[in-house]
Design an enzyme around this catalytic site. Sequence first.
Site, PDB file in Angstrom:
ATOM      1  N   GLN A  80      -1.776  -0.190  -6.238  1.00 36.57           N
ATOM      2  CA  GLN A  80      -1.187  -1.450  -6.696  1.00 36.57           C
ATOM      3  C   GLN A  80      -1.492  -1.703  -8.169  1.00 36.57           C
ATOM      4  O   GLN A  80      -0.612  -2.105  -8.924  1.00 36.57           O
ATOM      5  CB  GLN A  80      -1.712  -2.623  -5.845  1.00 36.57           C
ATOM      6  CG  GLN A  80      -1.366  -2.527  -4.368  1.00 36.57           C
ATOM      7  CD  GLN A  80       0.134  -2.633  -4.094  1.00 36.57           C
ATOM      8  OE1 GLN A  80       0.882  -3.198  -4.889  1.00 36.57           O
ATOM      9  NE2 GLN A  80       0.566  -2.076  -2.975  1.00 36.57           N
TER      10      GLN A  80
ATOM     11  N   HIS B  80      -6.839  -0.923   2.124  1.00 42.94           N
ATOM     12  CA  HIS B  80      -5.659  -0.470   2.879  1.00 42.94           C
ATOM     13  C   HIS B  80      -6.136   0.568   3.890  1.00 42.94           C
ATOM     14  O   HIS B  80      -7.110   1.277   3.635  1.00 42.94           O
ATOM     15  CB  HIS B  80      -4.697   0.158   1.867  1.00 42.94           C
ATOM     16  CG  HIS B  80      -3.352   0.520   2.413  1.00 42.94           C
ATOM     17  ND1 HIS B  80      -3.124   1.654   3.144  1.00 42.94           N
ATOM     18  CD2 HIS B  80      -2.143  -0.100   2.302  1.00 42.94           C
ATOM     19  CE1 HIS B  80      -1.850   1.723   3.459  1.00 42.94           C
ATOM     20  NE2 HIS B  80      -1.229   0.667   2.967  1.00 42.94           N
TER      21      HIS B  80
ATOM     22  N   LYS C 158       5.623   3.436  -5.703  1.00 45.33           N
ATOM     23  CA  LYS C 158       5.321   2.041  -6.058  1.00 45.33           C
ATOM     24  C   LYS C 158       5.417   1.850  -7.576  1.00 45.33           C
ATOM     25  O   LYS C 158       5.493   0.738  -8.067  1.00 45.33           O
ATOM     26  CB  LYS C 158       3.923   1.655  -5.575  1.00 45.33           C
ATOM     27  CG  LYS C 158       3.809   1.637  -4.058  1.00 45.33           C
ATOM     28  CD  LYS C 158       2.428   1.207  -3.637  1.00 45.33           C
ATOM     29  CE  LYS C 158       2.107   1.606  -2.219  1.00 45.33           C
ATOM     30  NZ  LYS C 158       2.728   0.755  -1.204  1.00 45.33           N
TER      31      LYS C 158
ATOM     32  N   ASP D  97      -8.628   3.403  -5.415  1.00 46.97           N
ATOM     33  CA  ASP D  97      -7.254   3.383  -4.919  1.00 46.97           C
ATOM     34  C   ASP D  97      -6.472   2.495  -5.892  1.00 46.97           C
ATOM     35  O   ASP D  97      -6.601   1.274  -5.871  1.00 46.97           O
ATOM     36  CB  ASP D  97      -7.252   2.816  -3.493  1.00 46.97           C
ATOM     37  CG  ASP D  97      -5.848   2.584  -2.961  1.00 46.97           C
ATOM     38  OD1 ASP D  97      -4.873   2.782  -3.710  1.00 46.97           O
ATOM     39  OD2 ASP D  97      -5.734   2.189  -1.785  1.00 46.97           O
TER      40      ASP D  97
ATOM     41  N   CYS E 207      -1.071  -3.063   6.619  1.00 44.95           N
ATOM     42  CA  CYS E 207      -2.004  -1.917   6.724  1.00 44.95           C
ATOM     43  C   CYS E 207      -3.400  -2.314   6.257  1.00 44.95           C
ATOM     44  O   CYS E 207      -4.069  -1.532   5.572  1.00 44.95           O
ATOM     45  CB  CYS E 207      -1.508  -0.705   5.947  1.00 44.95           C
ATOM     46  SG  CYS E 207       0.043  -0.077   6.545  1.00 44.95           S
TER      47      CYS E 207
HETATM   48  N1  PMP Z   1      -3.379   1.834  -0.928  1.00 46.58           N
HETATM   49  C1  PMP Z   1      -2.784   0.675  -1.208  1.00 46.58           C
HETATM   50  C2  PMP Z   1      -3.575  -0.420  -1.893  1.00 46.58           C
HETATM   51  C3  PMP Z   1      -1.445   0.492  -0.884  1.00 46.58           C
HETATM   52  O1  PMP Z   1      -0.850  -0.670  -1.159  1.00 46.58           O
HETATM   53  C4  PMP Z   1      -0.740   1.549  -0.263  1.00 46.58           C
HETATM   54  C5  PMP Z   1       0.711   1.399   0.136  1.00 46.58           C
HETATM   55  N2  PMP Z   1       0.986   0.224   0.840  1.00 46.58           N
HETATM   56  C6  PMP Z   1      -1.406   2.744   0.004  1.00 46.58           C
HETATM   57  C7  PMP Z   1      -2.740   2.855  -0.349  1.00 46.58           C
HETATM   58  C8  PMP Z   1      -0.743   3.907   0.661  1.00 46.58           C
HETATM   59  O2  PMP Z   1       0.273   4.431  -0.136  1.00 46.58           O
HETATM   60  P1  PMP Z   1       1.295   5.514   0.419  1.00 46.58           P
HETATM   61  O3  PMP Z   1       1.840   4.960   1.709  1.00 46.58           O
HETATM   62  O4  PMP Z   1       2.325   5.610  -0.636  1.00 46.58           O
HETATM   63  O5  PMP Z   1       0.539   6.786   0.611  1.00 46.58           O
END
Ligand code: PMP
Length: 425
Positions: free
Chosen positions: A214, A134, A237, A211, A376
Amino acid sequence: MNLPTLTQEALVARARALRAEFPILAQVHPSGRPLVYLDNAATAQKPRSVIETLDRFYSERNANIHRGVHWLSQEATRLYEGARAYLAQFIGAASQEEIVFVRGATEGINLIAQTLRRVYFQPGDEIVLTIAEHHANIVPWHLVAEELPIHLKPVPLTPEGLLDVEVLRAHLSPRTRLIALTAMSNVLGTEMPIAEVAHIARERGIPILVDACQAVVHRPLSVEAWGVDFLVFSGHKLYGPTGVGVVYMRRPWPQKLPPYQGGGDMIRRVTWQGSRFAPPPAKFEAGTPPIAEAIALAEAARYLTETVGWEFIQAYEAFLSEYAQQRLAAVPGLTLYGTGQPRGALWSFTLEGVHPHDVGTFLDAQGIAVRVGHHCAQPLMDALGVPATIRASFAFYNLPEEIDLLAQALEEAVRFFAPPEAKPR
Ligand code: PMP
């Protein structure tokens, strides 16, 4: 109760009962159709117990924490620190001192990147990641690279969207100073072999950052069992509130890293000559933190583990994911991306000849919420050779009939967007 042996009917019945605890899901879409929420990987809906925890905190216990001598402040502090203790245990951390509350995973990775930049990285260092990261696990390193010449080395995935640890091993060099990877791709849904990667990292003395945004939603995890140095996830999430997330840092990183931001609550003593800092984790939590949100996030984690239960989540989501794969694969012209196992309950796909944004709008008109775009993860889109995909992501409150509605709507979209000569007269 041995959940894996429960019949499908029993699993679905349980999901239906749990669904009633999510008030937002009872809404009707402006189209007059039931709301089908399949965008859970972007943010999950909140159970009543999380909403009530926020309400109760503001109605009965709201005060600023740590500095107050009065009853409400002490109560708020007790609840906030209790949330830290619960979340430490939730991810299998050895100590509460290793848990830092931040606004979300993005802020968490920025905290780690900026503090490592100040005390750890040297020019020419390399960070090994996967091509499925991401942007939250790419751009913070680009910001470091603008100041210090460090290099990012992305590891490709197999066509099934899996990480071959031997391919990762081949990307390591004596200059590798960090391995930073997602535990589960937010685009493909595939899971990465974190324990194996952590083992390789430990052998070479390279710290590893995970990270878990998910992955943490779909299965229990343990930072101690994995043997990772850093881990981040966002509250929203995980069925918790927005504006709160967690950074885990294994000892002695909390001692070794400098503060990220300066301000109240993170100091021991301030004079005009300078500041001395509080011990971790307070050192990393400048200013008033997201107090109510942290407390409600711990409630979300409690709800998942104690009320819903991981056994149910894993058994039911595996069923949902497989059912979705079958239904989606039968839609004419539909391509699924990254079909490898193990995986979480989400699928990315495209429809031949139709732009994902048009599909998203078509589905929304039928009350179905999916995510369309690059998610993203533009470098991954480049590797897949598509500008965007459609992503349907599931939670344990989704029902098979919602997948039927999705599949039917996609079949309609295929007919709707077909060129005129292809349409039956
Ligand atoms: N890493 C992953 C794998 C994600 O799916 C996301 C959210 N789409 C993020 C990081 C970023 O999370 P946040 O926008 O809540 O900071």
